[in-house]
Design a protein around this motif. Structure first.
Motif, PDB file in Angstrom:
ATOM      1  N   GLU A  81       0.831  -1.200   0.000  1.00 18.43           N
ATOM      2  CA  GLU A  81       0.000   0.000   0.000  1.00 18.43           C
ATOM      3  C   GLU A  81       0.876   1.266   0.000  1.00 18.43           C
ATOM      4  N   ALA A  82       1.916   1.282   0.815  1.00 23.18           N
ATOM      5  CA  ALA A  82       2.813   2.446   0.866  1.00 23.18           C
ATOM      6  C   ALA A  82       3.563   2.615  -0.448  1.00 23.18           C
ATOM      7  N   TYR A  83       4.039   1.516  -1.006  1.00 24.62           N
ATOM      8  CA  TYR A  83       4.781   1.542  -2.271  1.00 24.62           C
ATOM      9  C   TYR A  83       3.909   2.126  -3.385  1.00 24.62           C
ATOM     10  N   GLU A  84       2.678   1.646  -3.465  1.00 17.94           N
ATOM     11  CA  GLU A  84       1.751   2.135  -4.494  1.00 17.94           C
ATOM     12  C   GLU A  84       1.413   3.611  -4.287  1.00 17.94           C
ATOM     13  N   MET A  85       1.200   4.017  -3.027  1.00 14.59           N
ATOM     14  CA  MET A  85       0.883   5.410  -2.743  1.00 14.59           C
ATOM     15  C   MET A  85       2.034   6.324  -3.160  1.00 14.59           C
ATOM     16  N   LEU A  86       3.274   5.925  -2.865  1.00 15.86           N
ATOM     17  CA  LEU A  86       4.428   6.731  -3.270  1.00 15.86           C
ATOM     18  C   LEU A  86       4.533   6.793  -4.792  1.00 15.86           C
ATOM     19  N   GLN A  87       4.307   5.670  -5.461  1.00 14.64           N
ATOM     20  CA  GLN A  87       4.319   5.677  -6.931  1.00 14.64           C
ATOM     21  C   GLN A  87       3.251   6.620  -7.482  1.00 14.64           C
ATOM     22  N   ASP A  88       2.080   6.616  -6.860  1.00 13.67           N
ATOM     23  CA  ASP A  88       1.000   7.515  -7.294  1.00 13.67           C
ATOM     24  C   ASP A  88       1.402   8.982  -7.174  1.00 13.67           C
ATOM     25  N   HIS A  89       2.360   9.265  -6.296  1.00 16.57           N
ATOM     26  CA  HIS A  89       2.862  10.632  -6.119  1.00 16.57           C
ATOM     27  C   HIS A  89       4.134  10.879  -6.927  1.00 16.57           C
ATOM     28  N   GLY A  90       4.430   9.973  -7.860  1.00 17.41           N
ATOM     29  CA  GLY A  90       5.553  10.185  -8.766  1.00 17.41           C
ATOM     30  C   GLY A  90       6.881   9.633  -8.311  1.00 17.41           C
ATOM     31  N   PHE A  91       6.929   8.963  -7.161  1.00 15.19           N
ATOM     32  CA  PHE A  91       8.171   8.357  -6.697  1.00 15.19           C
ATOM     33  C   PHE A  91       8.545   7.182  -7.585  1.00 15.19           C
ATOM     34  N   LYS A  92       9.836   6.973  -7.753  1.00 14.79           N
ATOM     35  CA  LYS A  92      10.368   5.839  -8.519  1.00 14.79           C
ATOM     36  C   LYS A  92      11.265   5.011  -7.619  1.00 14.79           C
ATOM     37  N   ASN A  93      11.189   3.703  -7.778  1.00 16.08           N
ATOM     38  CA  ASN A  93      12.087   2.793  -7.071  1.00 16.08           C
ATOM     39  C   ASN A  93      13.465   2.929  -7.721  1.00 16.08           C
ATOM     40  N   VAL A  94      14.494   3.248  -6.931  1.00 12.92           N
ATOM     41  CA  VAL A  94      15.827   3.460  -7.503  1.00 12.92           C
ATOM     42  C   VAL A  94      16.423   2.182  -8.081  1.00 12.92           C
ATOM     43  N   TYR A  95      15.849   1.024  -7.744  1.00 13.20           N
ATOM     44  CA  TYR A  95      16.334  -0.257  -8.259  1.00 13.20           C
ATOM     45  C   TYR A  95      15.371  -0.869  -9.271  1.00 13.20           C
ATOM     46  N   GLY A  96      14.628  -0.037  -9.974  1.00  9.23           N
ATOM     47  CA  GLY A  96      13.650  -0.554 -10.932  1.00  9.23           C
ATOM     48  C   GLY A  96      12.488  -1.163 -10.188  1.00  9.23           C
ATOM     49  N   ASP A  97      12.212  -2.431 -10.453  1.00 10.92           N
ATOM     50  CA  ASP A  97      11.127  -3.126  -9.750  1.00 10.92           C
ATOM     51  C   ASP A  97      11.634  -3.999  -8.617  1.00 10.92           C
ATOM     52  N   GLU A  98      12.935  -3.960  -8.345  1.00  7.68           N
ATOM     53  CA  GLU A  98      13.537  -4.829  -7.337  1.00  7.68           C
ATOM     54  C   GLU A  98      13.281  -4.275  -5.934  1.00  7.68           C
ATOM     55  N   SER A 105      12.190  -8.410   6.800  1.00  4.20           N
ATOM     56  CA  SER A 105      11.589  -7.197   6.254  1.00  4.20           C
ATOM     57  C   SER A 105      11.532  -7.197   4.732  1.00  4.20           C
ATOM     58  N   LYS A 106      10.724  -6.274   4.224  1.00  2.00           N
ATOM     59  CA  LYS A 106      10.634  -5.992   2.792  1.00  2.00           C
ATOM     60  C   LYS A 106      10.793  -4.487   2.655  1.00  2.00           C
ATOM     61  N   ALA A 107      11.635  -4.038   1.692  1.00  2.00           N
ATOM     62  CA  ALA A 107      11.927  -2.611   1.595  1.00  2.00           C
ATOM     63  C   ALA A 107      12.209  -2.204   0.159  1.00  2.00           C
ATOM     64  N   ALA A 108      12.095  -0.893  -0.075  1.00  2.00           N
ATOM     65  CA  ALA A 108      12.470  -0.300  -1.360  1.00  2.00           C
ATOM     66  C   ALA A 108      12.909   1.141  -1.117  1.00  2.00           C
ATOM     67  N   MET A 109      13.912   1.563  -1.886  1.00  2.00           N
ATOM     68  CA  MET A 109      14.363   2.954  -1.826  1.00  2.00           C
ATOM     69  C   MET A 109      13.635   3.703  -2.929  1.00  2.00           C
ATOM     70  N   MET A 110      12.828   4.668  -2.537  1.00  2.00           N
ATOM     71  CA  MET A 110      12.005   5.426  -3.466  1.00  2.00           C
ATOM     72  C   MET A 110      12.522   6.863  -3.543  1.00  2.00           C
TER      73      MET A 110
END
Length: 126
Positions: A81-98, A105-110
């Motif tokens: 939910e957080a990942y999708e919300m950040l994407q909706d605000h134009g954030f990009k995962n710095v590692y593509g889809d990884e 834990s599960k994490a992503a740098m946005m």
């Protein structure tokens, strides 16, 4: 989605110098998580805490970076939910889809369109 922790982080190649500075500011090493594999890298996070309950994370990476990066660590109860919300605000995962997936834990740098970083993390329960 509920935010459970919110604090700053520094990704640096000057790890010991950065830790030493924050120790002088009253922070102590709280815990260390090694072997965080992402984008063919092996990172380590040193979590520090002061007497007032403030946290800072120091990210040590084997990646060759020309300057330090600062951002926000945001622990949440629902990563997707957080990942999708950040994407909706134009954030990009710095590692593509990884994403970083460890046993705990599960994490992503946005990165925001303006350039600031949010590391979104969900700790696995169980």
């Amino acid at each position: 989605m509920k935010i459970t922790t919110f604090n700053s982080f520094i990704a640096t190649s000057q790890t010991e110098e950065t830790i030493s500075l924050f120790e002088e500011l009253g922070f102590e090493r709280h815990h260390k998580k090694e072997g965080i594999e992402i984008a063919e890298r092996d990172d380590t996070v040193i979590r520090m805490k002061d007497a007032n309950g403030f946290y800072i994370d120091i990210l040590q990476s084997d990646s060759n970076v020309s300057h330090d990066t600062m951002g926000i660590r945001m622990n949440v109860d629902n990563f997707d939910e957080a990942y999708e919300m950040l994407q909706d605000h134009g954030f990009k995962n710095v590692y593509g889809d990884e994403t970083v997936n460890t046993s705990s834990s599960k994490a992503a740098m946005m990165v925001a369109p303006s350039g600031f970083n949010i590391c979104v993390i969900e700790h696995k329960k169980g």
